[in-house]
Design an enzyme around this catalytic site. Structure first.
Site, PDB file in Angstrom:
ATOM      1  N   CYS A 100       3.455   8.565   0.570  1.00 39.01           N
ATOM      2  CA  CYS A 100       4.102   7.708   1.563  1.00 39.01           C
ATOM      3  C   CYS A 100       4.228   6.319   0.942  1.00 39.01           C
ATOM      4  O   CYS A 100       3.217   5.720   0.569  1.00 39.01           O
ATOM      5  CB  CYS A 100       3.239   7.664   2.826  1.00 39.01           C
TER       6      CYS A 100
ATOM      7  N   CYS B   8       2.132  -2.022  15.263  1.00 38.00           N
ATOM      8  CA  CYS B   8       2.175  -1.796  13.816  1.00 38.00           C
ATOM      9  C   CYS B   8       1.549  -2.949  13.026  1.00 38.00           C
ATOM     10  O   CYS B   8       1.926  -4.110  13.213  1.00 38.00           O
ATOM     11  CB  CYS B   8       3.634  -1.593  13.392  1.00 38.00           C
TER      12      CYS B   8
ATOM     13  N   CYS C 251       7.090  -6.622   7.175  1.00 33.86           N
ATOM     14  CA  CYS C 251       8.252  -6.127   7.931  1.00 33.86           C
ATOM     15  C   CYS C 251       8.592  -7.174   8.989  1.00 33.86           C
ATOM     16  O   CYS C 251       7.702  -7.850   9.505  1.00 33.86           O
ATOM     17  CB  CYS C 251       7.902  -4.791   8.608  1.00 33.86           C
TER      18      CYS C 251
ATOM     19  N   CYS D  77       7.318  -4.371  15.683  1.00 33.09           N
ATOM     20  CA  CYS D  77       6.847  -3.321  16.611  1.00 33.09           C
ATOM     21  C   CYS D  77       5.414  -3.640  17.024  1.00 33.09           C
ATOM     22  O   CYS D  77       4.584  -4.039  16.192  1.00 33.09           O
ATOM     23  CB  CYS D  77       6.949  -1.940  15.976  1.00 33.09           C
TER      24      CYS D  77
ATOM     25  N   CYS E 190      -0.940   2.476   9.023  1.00 33.70           N
ATOM     26  CA  CYS E 190      -0.150   1.946   7.932  1.00 33.70           C
ATOM     27  C   CYS E 190      -0.114   0.423   7.964  1.00 33.70           C
ATOM     28  O   CYS E 190       0.076  -0.185   9.003  1.00 33.70           O
ATOM     29  CB  CYS E 190       1.235   2.555   8.083  1.00 33.70           C
TER      30      CYS E 190
ATOM     31  N   GLU F 204       0.821  -1.209   0.000  1.00 30.85           N
ATOM     32  CA  GLU F 204       0.000   0.000   0.000  1.00 30.85           C
ATOM     33  C   GLU F 204       0.860   1.268   0.000  1.00 30.85           C
ATOM     34  O   GLU F 204       1.996   1.274   0.473  1.00 30.85           O
ATOM     35  CB  GLU F 204      -0.981   0.004   1.174  1.00 30.85           C
TER      36      GLU F 204
HETATM   37  C1  LIG Z   1       5.240   2.114   9.505  1.00 34.16           C
HETATM   38  S1  LIG Z   1       6.761   2.811  10.015  1.00 34.16           S
HETATM   39  C2  LIG Z   1       7.772   2.625   8.557  1.00 34.16           C
HETATM   40  C3  LIG Z   1       9.149   3.180   8.680  1.00 34.16           C
HETATM   41  C4  LIG Z   1      10.068   2.462   9.640  1.00 34.16           C
HETATM   42  N1  LIG Z   1       9.943   1.073   9.608  1.00 34.16           N
HETATM   43  C5  LIG Z   1       9.904   2.986  11.045  1.00 34.16           C
HETATM   44  O1  LIG Z   1       9.494   2.211  11.917  1.00 34.16           O
HETATM   45  O2  LIG Z   1      10.193   4.156  11.263  1.00 34.16           O
HETATM   46  C6  LIG Z   1       6.443   4.574  10.022  1.00 34.16           C
HETATM   47  C7  LIG Z   1       5.983   5.141  11.351  1.00 34.16           C
HETATM   48  O3  LIG Z   1       4.652   4.723  11.631  1.00 34.16           O
HETATM   49  C8  LIG Z   1       4.560   4.415  12.991  1.00 34.16           C
HETATM   50  N2  LIG Z   1       3.416   3.538  13.227  1.00 34.16           N
HETATM   51  C9  LIG Z   1       3.253   2.247  12.857  1.00 34.16           C
HETATM   52  N3  LIG Z   1       2.065   1.782  13.265  1.00 34.16           N
HETATM   53  C10 LIG Z   1       1.438   2.802  13.877  1.00 34.16           C
HETATM   54  C11 LIG Z   1       0.177   2.940  14.518  1.00 34.16           C
HETATM   55  N4  LIG Z   1      -0.681   1.935  14.586  1.00 34.16           N
HETATM   56  N5  LIG Z   1      -0.123   4.145  15.048  1.00 34.16           N
HETATM   57  C12 LIG Z   1       0.736   5.178  14.992  1.00 34.16           C
HETATM   58  N6  LIG Z   1       1.935   5.115  14.405  1.00 34.16           N
HETATM   59  C13 LIG Z   1       2.297   3.929  13.856  1.00 34.16           C
HETATM   60  C14 LIG Z   1       5.884   3.783  13.251  1.00 34.16           C
HETATM   61  O4  LIG Z   1       6.217   3.657  14.584  1.00 34.16           O
HETATM   62  C15 LIG Z   1       6.817   4.701  12.533  1.00 34.16           C
HETATM   63  O5  LIG Z   1       7.168   5.800  13.322  1.00 34.16           O
HETATM   64  S1  SF4 Z   2       6.927   0.445  12.814  1.00 35.48           S
HETATM   65 FE1  SF4 Z   2       6.185  -1.210  11.554  1.00 35.48          FE
HETATM   66  S2  SF4 Z   2       7.180  -0.893   9.616  1.00 35.48           S
HETATM   67 FE2  SF4 Z   2       8.353   0.302  11.105  1.00 35.48          FE
HETATM   68  S3  SF4 Z   2       9.932  -1.118  11.798  1.00 35.48           S
HETATM   69 FE3  SF4 Z   2       8.253  -1.316  13.190  1.00 35.48          FE
HETATM   70  S4  SF4 Z   2       7.120  -3.073  12.396  1.00 35.48           S
HETATM   71 FE4  SF4 Z   2       8.414  -2.335  10.752  1.00 35.48          FE
END
Ligand SMILES: C[S@@+](CC[C@H](N)C(=O)[O-])C[C@H]1O[C@@H](n2cnc3c(N)ncnc32)[C@H](O)[C@@H]1O
Ligand code: SF4
Length: 351
Positions: free
Chosen positions: A109, A123, A116, A120, A337, A96
């Site tokens: 974006c 996420c 991934c 986290c 995301c 996406e």
């Molecule tokens: C999806 S990550 C992708 C880039 C990279 N992997 C990172 O963690 O920075 C981009 C940002 O979205 C945040 N994020 C992911 N899931 C989220 C959620 N459910 N609510 C708020 N922020 C979220 C992550 O912590 C990160 O700061």
């Molecule tokens: S926030 Fe999501 S996309 Fe970013 S490193 Fe963590 S698991 Fe991966």
């Protein structure tokens, strides 16, 4: 850049494409033409390259791939016009990408991986683990397709979709150079942001690349202890090493850092944490982006209340930290995301 023994030509730099043409017995100027068709005119088929002889087009079809993503679904926000695209890849995977309209221009974006592996806790992108890395051409084509579909120029790109860009380092660098190249969309490196969960060797390597991109660090907690409960990567790299790598990035590139901080109720949103965060980053000249966590159904994290968010922001501001609360774009279209892809995959499984 070989895929199924065919060359992924949209991932090649111009000199590499020239070499590729020479190997096929063609003149170097053909490479310039093809490069322009791919990266400026954004065509998706060799047959659209009308100034090439038919015999060359046939040769290209036999020996090369031209990455072109297929739009599978699009959700348009009734609130702010944000568009969330689900794209199909040649191997059947889906990813996406999001298009957002701001007063300073259009921003996209993009995803950097299919899934991934960083795990986290809040996420959606990581719920099914990592499927594979995206190629440079697959990262580029998310922007190319969106620019074509909307008919509007993209001026900002954030690598903040599914995937950890530092876990796909070489493809990320190639993507950035092709995207910002004079003979491509020529998007200024200053308008490209790469977000990482904090992979120290990746940040240090990036600081040596002579790039002017913005680095965003997903910080999310001011202590290793709390950070470890949210992000498994915190078990590998201690905060002090991650921040020291960020400092190196700032010193080498002169680029100001962004710290992303997702506020989770009762986990990282009290004023004690705001104080600790201030102390931690005060002399790093960074900017904090507070993100009210977007709850996903697979986990029980809850968004902080409006007041807690405002109090947190005010504390940072009063103590000299530059801070914004991220506007929730496309709140009505499956926000977090990785969630659109996840619900698509779950639906496929059921069907
Ligand atoms: C999806 S990550 C992708 C880039 C990279 N992997 C990172 O963690 O920075 C981009 C940002 O979205 C945040 N994020 C992911 N899931 C989220 C959620 N459910 N609510 C708020 N922020 C979220 C992550 O912590 C990160 O700061
Ligand atoms: S926030 Fe999501 S996309 Fe970013 S490193 Fe963590 S698991 Fe991966």
């Amino acid at each position: 850049m070989e895929m199924d023994n065919k060359t992924d030509i949209k991932s090649l730099y111009l000199p590499e494409l020239e070499e590729c043409m020479r190997q096929r017995g063609e003149k170097a100027f053909r490479a310039k033409q093809i490069f322009q068709w791919m990266h400026e005119k954004l065509v998706t088929d060799f047959d659209e390259m009308t100034n090439l002889p038919a015999s060359l087009r046939e040769k290209l079809k036999e020996t090369c791939t031209l990455t072109a993503l297929t739009p599978v679904d699009v959700k348009v926000s009734a609130i702010d016009g944000t568009r969330k695209y689900l794209f199909g890849l040649a191997d059947g995977n889906v990813i996406e990408s999001v298009w957002m309209k701001y007063h300073h221009g259009n921003s996209v974006c993009i995803s950097s991986q299919v899934g991934c592996r960083m795990g986290c806790r809040f996420c959606a992108s990581t719920l099914d683990g990592l499927e594979r890395n995206l190629t440079p051409s697959e990262m580029l084509d998310q922007i190319y397709r969106i620019q074509t579909l909307t008919g509007e120029r993209v001026s900002n790109v954030v690598v903040m979709g599914s995937g950890e860009p530092m876990d796909n380092y070489d493809n990320l660098i190639r993507f950035v150079r092709l995207l910002s190249g004079e003979k491509g969309l020529n998007i200024s490196q200053r308008n490209i942001t790469v977000s990482t969960c904090g992979i120290v060797p990746g940040i240090l390597k990036l600081s040596e690349e002579d790039l002017q991109i913005t680095l965003a660090l997903s910080l999310h907690a001011p202590s290793d202890e709390v950070r470890k409960t949210l992000m498994p990567i915190a078990n590998r790299y201690a905060l002090k090493d991650v921040l020291s790598a960020c400092r190196t990035y700032f010193e080498k590139t002169g680029r100001r850092l962004t710290f992303e901080y997702s506020l989770v109720r009762g986990v990282n949103d009290n004023l004690e944490e705001a104080r600790a965060l201030t102390a931690l980053i005060k002399d790093l000249h960074g900017h904090v982006n507070l993100i009210p966590v977007n709850p996903i159904k697979e986990r029980d994290y809850v968004q902080s209340g409006r007041k807690a968010i405002e109090d947190f922001k005010n504390y940072l501001e009063k103590n000299g930290i530059n801070v914004t609360i991220r506007r929730e774009m496309g709140r009505d279209i499956n926000g977090a995301c990785g969630q659109l892809r996840k619900s698509y995959l779950d639906h496929e499984k059921e069907g």
